[in-house]
Design an enzyme around this catalytic site. Structure first.
Site, PDB file in Angstrom:
ATOM      1  N   PHE A  51       2.412  -1.072   9.951  1.00 46.62           N
ATOM      2  CA  PHE A  51       1.414  -1.248   8.896  1.00 46.62           C
ATOM      3  C   PHE A  51       0.981   0.098   8.324  1.00 46.62           C
ATOM      4  CE2 PHE A  51      -0.593  -5.770   9.261  1.00 46.62           C
ATOM      5  CZ  PHE A  51       0.640  -6.328   8.964  1.00 46.62           C
ATOM      6  N   GLN A  93       4.220   0.608   2.124  1.00 43.86           N
ATOM      7  CA  GLN A  93       4.492  -0.626   2.861  1.00 43.86           C
ATOM      8  C   GLN A  93       5.653  -1.341   2.178  1.00 43.86           C
ATOM      9  OE1 GLN A  93       2.376  -2.346   5.719  1.00 43.86           O
ATOM     10  NE2 GLN A  93       2.960  -0.203   5.862  1.00 43.86           N
ATOM     11  N   ASP A 137       0.779  -1.247   0.000  1.00 42.76           N
ATOM     12  CA  ASP A 137       0.000   0.000   0.000  1.00 42.76           C
ATOM     13  C   ASP A 137       0.814   1.304   0.000  1.00 42.76           C
ATOM     14  OD1 ASP A 137      -1.455  -2.164   0.835  1.00 42.76           O
ATOM     15  OD2 ASP A 137      -2.028  -1.312   2.753  1.00 42.76           O
TER      16      ASP A 137
END
Ligand code: FRU
Length: 501
Positions: free
Chosen positions: A106, A63, A47
């Site tokens: 994350f 990410q 992402d």
């Protein structure tokens, strides 16, 4: 805010990450490595994160696993740009160091605070059992702050959330009505996908506002990467439902990204006005994130990749995953989202050839390029004077006959990306509904390992990996059992997006 024990030293973890990445980079193969899309020097990306305009540059984080081409132990990679198309590589920005982000930093977002600092919100991820998701996740929202966008200082957990939620991640922050708002995705105790909304006056102390949205689809158990933003007087919620079953051309990937449009006032409920619709119909379009550019445009990047089906680059090429080109989002009068490359993408054009208007004869092939790896095709066709069953572009066509086809298919009324004749990687086809009208306008961006197709000015798009075989890569326009009335056709070669190339 809860104080966190810093278990590891961030600069040291980043140094180790850079070292591992440099080692991996030595083995990278470039046959499919993007020339004008963002990817890591080596390793895995997914992402887009922390999209922002800060210190005079566009900041794109993502990410990233710097140590291998697999999704594992996520960091935030980083690139920046002055113009959205020429990118500079920046050092890896964030690595797991806290107990709260022990198993991964994350996804999340970034905003510029009133103090001129960049505030990056991300999900601190832990597996309850320390090794995998079998006994669930522990996920909290964390903050890291930066003066220059390059070096971050972690401030720890800002949103703990309920203890028992299995999925609780991907904070997206914005300001409206003088208040800061944060949405993120959650899987409710009843296993339903929801978007939760928190509020803050100072970016540090956050309080629960409400559950803003619950996916009406009972199969959707988690909504990943929600984003919420205004377009005109409406609000869009972009999200990625996990769980919905395949349905014709819809929900075909294990991971799909879509949106609903509605109305919202700060402090109120979201009133949904439209059904869920896909943003993009290709194999590879997930986790889009948006930000507002200084000139007010709403710009999105998506992730091109795959969690389930192995990607051809994972085996030997030492990298996996790229971002889409930046796309401007607008809302049509019927509340459909339009997405098209930002105008700056035209600056990548290095050499353009106009072929003008002509007819492709019955069952004929017109060679557009003998050998090209990164290019753009703009094609306009008068469908009223076209009898060909498909208006077909064979891309990455190599001497062995393998290729990826991008076509307007008159029989099914769709624009498809068809990879059945691909020599490498996943096969299968996808298709966006043709929006209608006699004037078909296709804009196709081809990179070494991908195609992005924009239909009629971004009314629909189809984005997929496409990995050609060995040898020169041709591009051919083909008619099938009929003729094609080309109104205009221009082919542009595209330069690299990397400042250092
Ligand atoms: C979506 C996602 C996010 C998560 C991140 C982990 O692709 O699963 O929900 O934060 O990727 O890498």
């Amino acid at each position: 805010m809860t104080e966190q024990t810093v278990s590891l030293n961030l600069p040291e973890q980043l140094r180790l990450a850079e070292e591992a990445n440099a080692e991996l980079r030595r083995g990278r193969k470039d046959r499919w490595y993007p020339s004008f899309h963002i990817a890591a020097p080596a390793g895995w990306i997914n992402d887009p994160n922390g999209l922002s305009f800060f210190r005079g540059r566009y900041q794109v984080y993502f990410q990233h696993n710097p140590a291998s081409a697999q999704h594992h132990m996520m960091h935030w990679g980083h690139v920046s740009s002055e113009d959205l198309v020429t990118w500079r590589r920046e050092p890896i920005a964030l690595a797991p160091t806290l107990e709260a982000d022990r198993d991964g930093v994350f996804s999340g977002s970034a905003v510029v605070g009133d103090d001129g600092l960049l505030y990056a919100f991300y999900t601190g991820h832990r597996w309850r059992n320390g090794v995998n998701e079998d006994e669930g996740n522990l996920q909290v929202q964390c903050l890291a702050v930066s003066e220059d966008g390059v070096t971050f200082e972690k401030r720890g957990v800002v949103v703990e959330g309920p203890e028992d939620l299995l999925h609780f991640r991907d904070p997206k922050v914005w300001r409206s009505g003088g208040t800061w708002w944060m949405v993120f995705g959650a899987c409710s105790a009843e296993n339903r996908g929801e978007v939760w909304l928190y509020r803050s006056e100072n970016l540090l102390d956050w309080e629960f506002d409400r559950i803003l949205f619950r996916d009406p689809d009972p199969e959707a158990f988690m909504l990943e990467c929600p984003d919420m933003f205004p377009l005109g007087d409406k609000w869009v919620i972009l999200y990625c439902p996990m769980g919905p079953s395949r349905d014709g051309f819809r929900a075909r990937n294990t991971h799909n990204a879509g949106y609903v449009v509605g109305e919202w006032e700060p402090g109120g409920d979201f009133r949904q006005l439209t059904d869920y619709r896909l943003v993009d119909w290709g194999h590879q379009f997930y986790a889009p994130q948006t930000f507002e550019a200084p000139d007010g445009r709403r710009i999105a990047f998506g992730w091109m990749g795959s969690f389930e089906i192995p990607v051809a680059t994972q085996a030997e090429d030492a990298w996996c995953g790229q971002l889409t080109v930046p796309r401007e989002l607008t809302l049509d009068a019927d509340l459909r989202l339009r997405n098209r490359p930002v105008a700056e993408v035209e600056r990548l054009r290095a050499d353009s050839r106009e072929l003008g208007a002509f007819e492709v004869a019955l069952n004929d092939d017109v060679v557009l390029l003998d050998d090209a790896a990164a290019y753009e095709i703009e094609l306009e066709v008068d469908l009223a004077r076209t009898t060909s069953e498909r208006v077909a572009l064979k891309l990455g066509l190599t001497p062995d006959g393998s290729h990826t086809m991008v076509a307007y298919d008159d029989l099914i009324g769709r624009v498809v990306v068809d990879r059945h004749a691909a020599a490498h990687g996943d096969r299968g086809y996808r298709g966006a509904p043709y929006p209608g009208g006699d004037r078909l306008a296709l804009r196709v961006l081809v990179d070494r390992g991908s195609v992005e197709v924009f239909v009629n000015g971004g009314a629909e798009s189809v984005t997929s990996f496409a990995f050609p075989a060995e040898g020169p890569r041709a591009a051919v326009l083909s008619s099938e059992s009929g003729t094609i009335a080309v109104e205009s056709l221009t082919v542009h070669r595209l330069r690299s997006a990397w400042a250092e190339d």
